[in-house]
Scaffold this motif. Sequence first.
Motif, PDB file in Angstrom:
ATOM      1  N   THR A   3       0.789  -1.139   0.359  1.00 30.64           N
ATOM      2  CA  THR A   3       0.164  -0.161  -0.058  1.00 30.64           C
ATOM      3  C   THR A   3       0.688   1.467   0.065  1.00 30.64           C
ATOM      4  O   THR A   3       1.675   1.355   1.198  1.00 30.64           O
ATOM      5  N   PRO A   4       0.824   1.641  -1.021  1.00 32.22           N
ATOM      6  CA  PRO A   4       1.731   3.074  -0.612  1.00 32.22           C
ATOM      7  C   PRO A   4       1.224   4.500  -0.196  1.00 32.22           C
ATOM      8  O   PRO A   4      -0.238   4.024  -0.223  1.00 32.22           O
ATOM      9  N   SER A   5       2.136   5.378  -0.107  1.00 28.80           N
ATOM     10  CA  SER A   5       1.747   6.182   1.504  1.00 28.80           C
ATOM     11  C   SER A   5       0.455   7.093   0.127  1.00 28.80           C
ATOM     12  O   SER A   5      -0.260   7.614   1.003  1.00 28.80           O
ATOM     13  N   ARG A  67      -2.711  -9.546  -4.352  1.00 30.54           N
ATOM     14  CA  ARG A  67      -2.120  -8.460  -4.087  1.00 30.54           C
ATOM     15  C   ARG A  67      -1.908  -7.541  -5.251  1.00 30.54           C
ATOM     16  O   ARG A  67      -1.698  -6.705  -5.411  1.00 30.54           O
ATOM     17  N   THR A  68      -2.428  -8.268  -6.973  1.00 33.15           N
ATOM     18  CA  THR A  68      -2.188  -7.641  -8.093  1.00 33.15           C
ATOM     19  C   THR A  68      -4.298  -6.494  -7.735  1.00 33.15           C
ATOM     20  O   THR A  68      -3.520  -5.884  -8.763  1.00 33.15           O
ATOM     21  N   ASP A  69      -5.027  -7.057  -6.553  1.00 30.82           N
ATOM     22  CA  ASP A  69      -5.819  -6.028  -6.596  1.00 30.82           C
ATOM     23  C   ASP A  69      -6.702  -5.488  -5.651  1.00 30.82           C
ATOM     24  O   ASP A  69      -7.056  -4.781  -5.130  1.00 30.82           O
ATOM     25  N   THR A  70      -5.733  -6.151  -4.454  1.00 30.42           N
ATOM     26  CA  THR A  70      -6.016  -5.861  -3.446  1.00 30.42           C
ATOM     27  C   THR A  70      -4.994  -5.080  -2.108  1.00 30.42           C
ATOM     28  O   THR A  70      -3.507  -5.133  -2.840  1.00 30.42           O
ATOM     29  N   ARG A 107      -9.539  -0.458  -4.051  1.00 29.73           N
ATOM     30  CA  ARG A 107      -9.068  -1.326  -4.884  1.00 29.73           C
ATOM     31  C   ARG A 107      -7.972  -0.872  -6.293  1.00 29.73           C
ATOM     32  O   ARG A 107      -8.114   0.180  -6.190  1.00 29.73           O
ATOM     33  N   ARG A 108      -6.837  -1.735  -6.179  1.00 33.23           N
ATOM     34  CA  ARG A 108      -5.863  -1.444  -6.973  1.00 33.23           C
ATOM     35  C   ARG A 108      -6.361  -2.116  -8.815  1.00 33.23           C
ATOM     36  O   ARG A 108      -7.073  -2.807  -8.922  1.00 33.23           O
ATOM     37  N   ASP A 353       0.922  -3.244 -11.476  1.00 39.30           N
ATOM     38  CA  ASP A 353       1.553  -2.440 -11.371  1.00 39.30           C
ATOM     39  C   ASP A 353       1.850  -1.062 -11.900  1.00 39.30           C
ATOM     40  O   ASP A 353       2.463  -0.210 -11.667  1.00 39.30           O
ATOM     41  N   VAL A 354       2.025  -1.242 -12.911  1.00 38.13           N
ATOM     42  CA  VAL A 354       2.686  -0.010 -13.772  1.00 38.13           C
ATOM     43  C   VAL A 354       1.477   1.411 -13.233  1.00 38.13           C
ATOM     44  O   VAL A 354       1.261   2.467 -13.804  1.00 38.13           O
ATOM     45  N   MET A 355      -0.284   0.573 -13.356  1.00 40.45           N
ATOM     46  CA  MET A 355      -0.872   2.298 -13.206  1.00 40.45           C
ATOM     47  C   MET A 355      -0.310   2.599 -11.664  1.00 40.45           C
ATOM     48  O   MET A 355      -1.065   3.671 -11.245  1.00 40.45           O
ATOM     49  N   GLU A 356      -0.218   1.436 -10.927  1.00 41.33           N
ATOM     50  CA  GLU A 356       0.400   2.040  -9.608  1.00 41.33           C
ATOM     51  C   GLU A 356       1.329   2.863  -9.583  1.00 41.33           C
ATOM     52  O   GLU A 356       1.313   3.931  -8.877  1.00 41.33           O
ATOM     53  N   VAL A 357       2.655   2.356 -10.299  1.00 43.41           N
ATOM     54  CA  VAL A 357       3.878   3.149 -10.344  1.00 43.41           C
ATOM     55  C   VAL A 357       3.704   4.390 -11.029  1.00 43.41           C
ATOM     56  O   VAL A 357       4.032   5.500 -10.821  1.00 43.41           O
TER      57      VAL A 357
END
Length: 423
Positions: A3-5, A67-70, A107-108, A353-357
Amino acid sequence: MNTPSTILSAIPRRLHLQKDHPIAVTRELIESRFPDYKCHNTLCPVVTVEQNFDSLGFPADHIGRSRTDTYYLNRNTVLRTHTSAHQADTFRANESAGYLISADVYRRDAIDRSHYPVFHQMEGARTWDRNSLGTSKTIAEQIWADVAKIPSHFINVEDPNPPFHPERNPLQESHSAEEVEAMVVHLKRSLEDVVVAIFNAAKTAAAAAGEKTALTEEPLKVRWVEAYFPFTSPSWELEVFWKDDWLEVLGCGIVKQDILNNAGVPSRLGWAFGLGLERIAMLLYSIPDIRLFWSTDTRFLSQFSSAGPIQRFVPFSKYPACFKDVSFWLRSSSSAAGGHSRNVSAHDFHENDVMEVARDVSGDLVEDVRLVDEFVHPRTGRKSMCYRTNYRSLERTLTNEETNELHERFRQQLVEKLGVELR
Ligand code: PHE
């Protein structure tokens, strides 16, 4: 912990409780259709895996758990992915026959105009007690008496399927057909009433703003579609005909009796629903981009009020978009030097993961990220992906230096965090 800040910092915002915020006004409008239901609006978003998944009968290998979704805080703790995480506890507290829970959920997911990793849901449930039947003789009779109290409407509802179906949408063992037939009508009528209230408010607002569209000119059309959730049976989704397409607005069904039994209220039975407040608020106010809900710009916030009728959102100028592409090879888990590298398949790469970066680097300055090209090299078998990022602020024009710098950081982070090779 994944979970990122940026996500953690959204927790204190609680848009559904912010005075005059469109998410809060939408919540209040729906709550007003359930006058006797108890409202829970301050439940903590940090829940256990047990609350979010196990208590609801999610199988151990359900994709939602990954972990890719939650967002996990540790092995046993997540940011709730839906308000259903509180079902079991709320049934256990047994404070009222009906309840509503409004809350932020996490949700990721993809990045685009209608997806944001934090959004708001409202859960509702209504149960009846087999042990306290009052003056009615059977529980079905009591439910029918409650059906008669729901305001009637005249909209066009497509509902071609039976209330339950042995293969597609089964009745639970512990329920009789009569009970479920009555509960299903109560459930559907209650939710149709909500949709009618929302669309009447939207229609009035659109007409006042001088709009002439299907919303102002044509009658509302809705339909019930059979669905599946691990925690209800039978289950449905309600869809609304909107801009030439059927749009899903909520999921619902008859609560699995196991959940009520495990919550210590085995004599109760009932229904539950869950809806997304952003999606409804976007329709209600004609808000084009989900990121706007997070804006602290007074040009946005000052347009809404919980007093008086709903007013359509008047867009302020859109600042210019800036598109930038990044292409990379997926990590090759090559074995021996000079040998054939094994094909890199999707197994260790996930688009979220790309989205989150992207979000980590640019926050709300990224409007969307989409895959524009992918191919597999015919000789090496390596896979290449190209993503296009659209940088745009809702509040100002971004400078070239700024977008270049964001994009360069995005490229470097893709290498560092996902181990891809830039092309
Ligand atoms: N929790 C479900 C979702 O997020 C919605 C739902 C709630 C469905 C309650 C059935 C009953 O998709």
